[in-house]
Motif scaffolding. Sequence first.
Motif, mmCIF file in Angstrom:
data_model
loop_
_atom_site.group_PDB
_atom_site.id
_atom_site.type_symbol
_atom_site.label_atom_id
_atom_site.label_comp_id
_atom_site.label_asym_id
_atom_site.label_seq_id
_atom_site.Cartn_x
_atom_site.Cartn_y
_atom_site.Cartn_z
ATOM 1 N N THR A 103 45.426 49.697 17.673
ATOM 2 C CA THR A 103 46.798 49.959 17.217
ATOM 3 C C THR A 103 47.846 49.759 18.296
ATOM 4 O O THR A 103 49.039 49.697 17.985
ATOM 5 N N GLY A 104 47.439 49.719 19.574
ATOM 6 C CA GLY A 104 48.382 49.609 20.666
ATOM 7 C C GLY A 104 48.974 50.922 21.118
ATOM 8 O O GLY A 104 49.778 50.951 22.055
ATOM 9 N N GLU A 105 48.607 52.029 20.500
ATOM 10 C CA GLU A 105 49.173 53.328 20.872
ATOM 11 C C GLU A 105 48.805 53.691 22.300
ATOM 12 O O GLU A 105 47.660 53.516 22.727
ATOM 13 N N GLU A 106 49.792 54.209 23.041
ATOM 14 C CA GLU A 106 49.513 54.722 24.385
ATOM 15 C C GLU A 106 48.827 56.070 24.245
ATOM 16 O O GLU A 106 49.350 56.992 23.628
ATOM 17 N N LEU A 107 47.637 56.187 24.846
ATOM 18 C CA LEU A 107 46.810 57.379 24.689
ATOM 19 C C LEU A 107 46.756 58.243 25.937
ATOM 20 O O LEU A 107 46.479 59.445 25.850
#
Length: 868
Positions: free
Chosen positions: A815-819
């Motif tokens: 998703t490209g979310e920064e985790l």
Amino acid sequence: MPTRSSRTFLRVMTWVVGLCGVALLLGGGWLVAVGGSFYYVVAALLFLTTAVLLHRGRPEALSVFAVLVVGTLIWALYEVGFDWWPLAARGDVVFVIGALLLLPWVARPLARRTVADALDGRGAALSPVAGHRAFLAASLLAAVAVAATSWFTDLHRIRGELPGTRLGVGDGGVAEGDWLAYGRSQMGQRYSPLTDVTPDNVSSLQVAWHFETGDEPQPGDPEETTFQVTPLKIGERLYLCTPHQNVIALDATTGAQVWRYDPVIQGELALQHLTCRGLSYQSAEAAAAAAPQAAAPAEPASPSQPAASTAPQGTASELAAGGGLTAPQEDAATPGASDGAPVDETGGSADPGLPVAAANARTATCDDKLFMPTADGRIVILDPETGAVCANAGGGDGQIDLWDRMPNVNPGSYYSTSPVIVAGNSVIVGGTVLDNVSTAEASGVIRAFDITTGNLLWNWDSGKPNDTQPIGAGETYTPNSPNSWSIMSADEALGLVYVPLGNQPPDQWGANRSPEVEAYSSSIVALDIRTGQPRWHFQTVHHDLWDYDVPAQPSLIDLPIGDEIVPALVQPTKQGEIFVLDRRTGEPVMPVVERRAPGGAVLPDRAAPTQPKSAISFDPPPLRERDMWGATMFDQLACRIAFHGLAYGGRFTPPSLDGSLIYPGNFGVFNWGSVAVDPARGVMFATPTYLAFTSRLVPRPDSRTLVVNDSQPQGALPALNENFGAPYAIELGPFTSALGLPCQQPPWGYVAGVDLTTGETAWMHKNGTTRDASPIPLPFRMGVPNLGGPMMTAGGVAFLSGTIDDYVRGYDVTTGEELWKARLPAGGQATPMTYRGADGRQYVLVVAGGHGSLGTKRGDSVIAYALP
């Protein structure tokens, strides 16, 4: 009753509003004269009207200013929509002044004057200040509502998901927990099959160990001194090099230093940049399996000095027992003349007098080997076990002399900043030459050397592209030819090495280029590993006038295209194209079309009529006046004026005598950090950056006078951008305001996920904050430039540390979310890597050392993260 302080405050506000009006009238008139927006002139008139009414004590001043607030809001929404940072640049000054005008210190004297006028017969009726204040307050509330809406609106985000695993892939010959080359393997994927770290647990990563190299800035360093290394992990050790060319071995699990080697670099060097991106490796098994070369060269490489050594010798195991630390002799370096070595009348160059590794350090008979390219133009070959110089390599010298048969010898002006390719028993090497210094530079030749003997096996010289037999010892290569300063890739099964090729200096002037240079400049060239013969090449820019070198290592990946698995090559470029080619033939896998490009190059130069564009492209839309930005409406106005003062017809606008806008600039949408590809999913993790630059040709009166530098740099450092020998020097720089901020609006940096089988960008969002790029450390998430590549894992997490804020981040590949993110002690302008330690844990390793040209904080840190 208004107090003295109220009257003083009103007078101050009157002056502030009036001065703003005068500034906007002058600047806005200038902008209209060059064909720009009328807004600033209209705003100036409203500012001035407000100031006059304030001076007269009229409450109508508040309503006039409310009209300005509403008008500015409508104009801003028309230009940029609900995009917060562009809105803020247009409205911040207007909003702040409007808020100040609502204060009681303004209202009281205005109300008093209104009542007095009515009583004295100067006013027909009372004009209550409350109504005007309400109008102004309502306009400001409308501005707040628009701002709040923009905070929850991201016009720059693409939302979606990348597909899951689609292909079964092998390990490429690399053990699961190792990292044997710059991109893990010579396929340049920057992908690890490790799965311990996942999107569910990555937030638990913590520092496992932190090592400091001790490599500090030194007098005489060039501005672009950078710690860009991606370490190797072989067995239980890590191997890395520092900006000042030390090689260090660390215990991969504890971070403890095992040995350190100093190659004793030659004295003053003509360096444009000082870095080492990494080492290369040959295992004993690979060396034993290497077939003998088909034909030995007639001439061995000329040694710089006698190979005799008085250093201790022994086997690798014997030296390991002694600790494996080298002891370089203090007087081994030979200072180089600051003006370079003399060139003889036949075009050959005098010997640079390089130090000899085997004469100045402990030696050993090596089984495995490490290869270290040095800033004085050598490849030093070391024993991974002990750090000793390999006496059974380089013809006994333990090194290969890259200045051999090179024209225009000037130590430091040519060397390999990137790791070499090891194929069979040969090393294949290119090198960087000085950009935009002179027309008499070293050659960009690509060469293969026998590891054991040091003999030259073949040379691919773009000036003589089909003649790859080793040239004679008295001959030299084509000077000033396109060079390969970035990282190569190789497919040994196909027998091909893939060379990302740059431009011929001077980068921005091409009137005198040869047909061979025109054919191969800014191209990907596939060379036969055994013979050096060119098998195919693909040109990414025609007649390059923008320093659009092919900057990044090609990534090799097999892709399911239709009913076929295609051995593909993924090539990012500075101009934002991602070319996907069949690595067997160079034919496009994703469609490539030729698009018309602007003309107008300074005669007798020319501009190519068309340029290639890929189906996968991060080429930004052309800039418009409304795309200009600033911290306030005033520097935004200045940027609008500057925009109209530059030649600009879109991408590929040629440099000009009055100045051209180059977008993307030569910093590149993509640079040496390249991209990461997942061979199991057929996807790519990319980090596009967007910065505009300016370029102006400056006529040279002769071949010696400084025209773009105020003084000659100290020591042997070169006078950059002078282009000695060419008709023009070049002025280059980022397109910024007087405050040093980019004139184009943010975002300036993104992360993106691409499905390589369809060419679709599944997700994309701005990345990074301004915390370390502004005088006040405010972490505004504006999307900032990146320099340094990403890395992906089979666990579904990607890592990146190259943004100009000092963080390493972990992202969900799907998703490209920064985790996850962790604060770094310096700029992280290097590509992270990952490996498995002796304790069974997966480590994520980051080098934080900063970058001179970017201005990020310098440091010497190597940091490993792991799950608890």
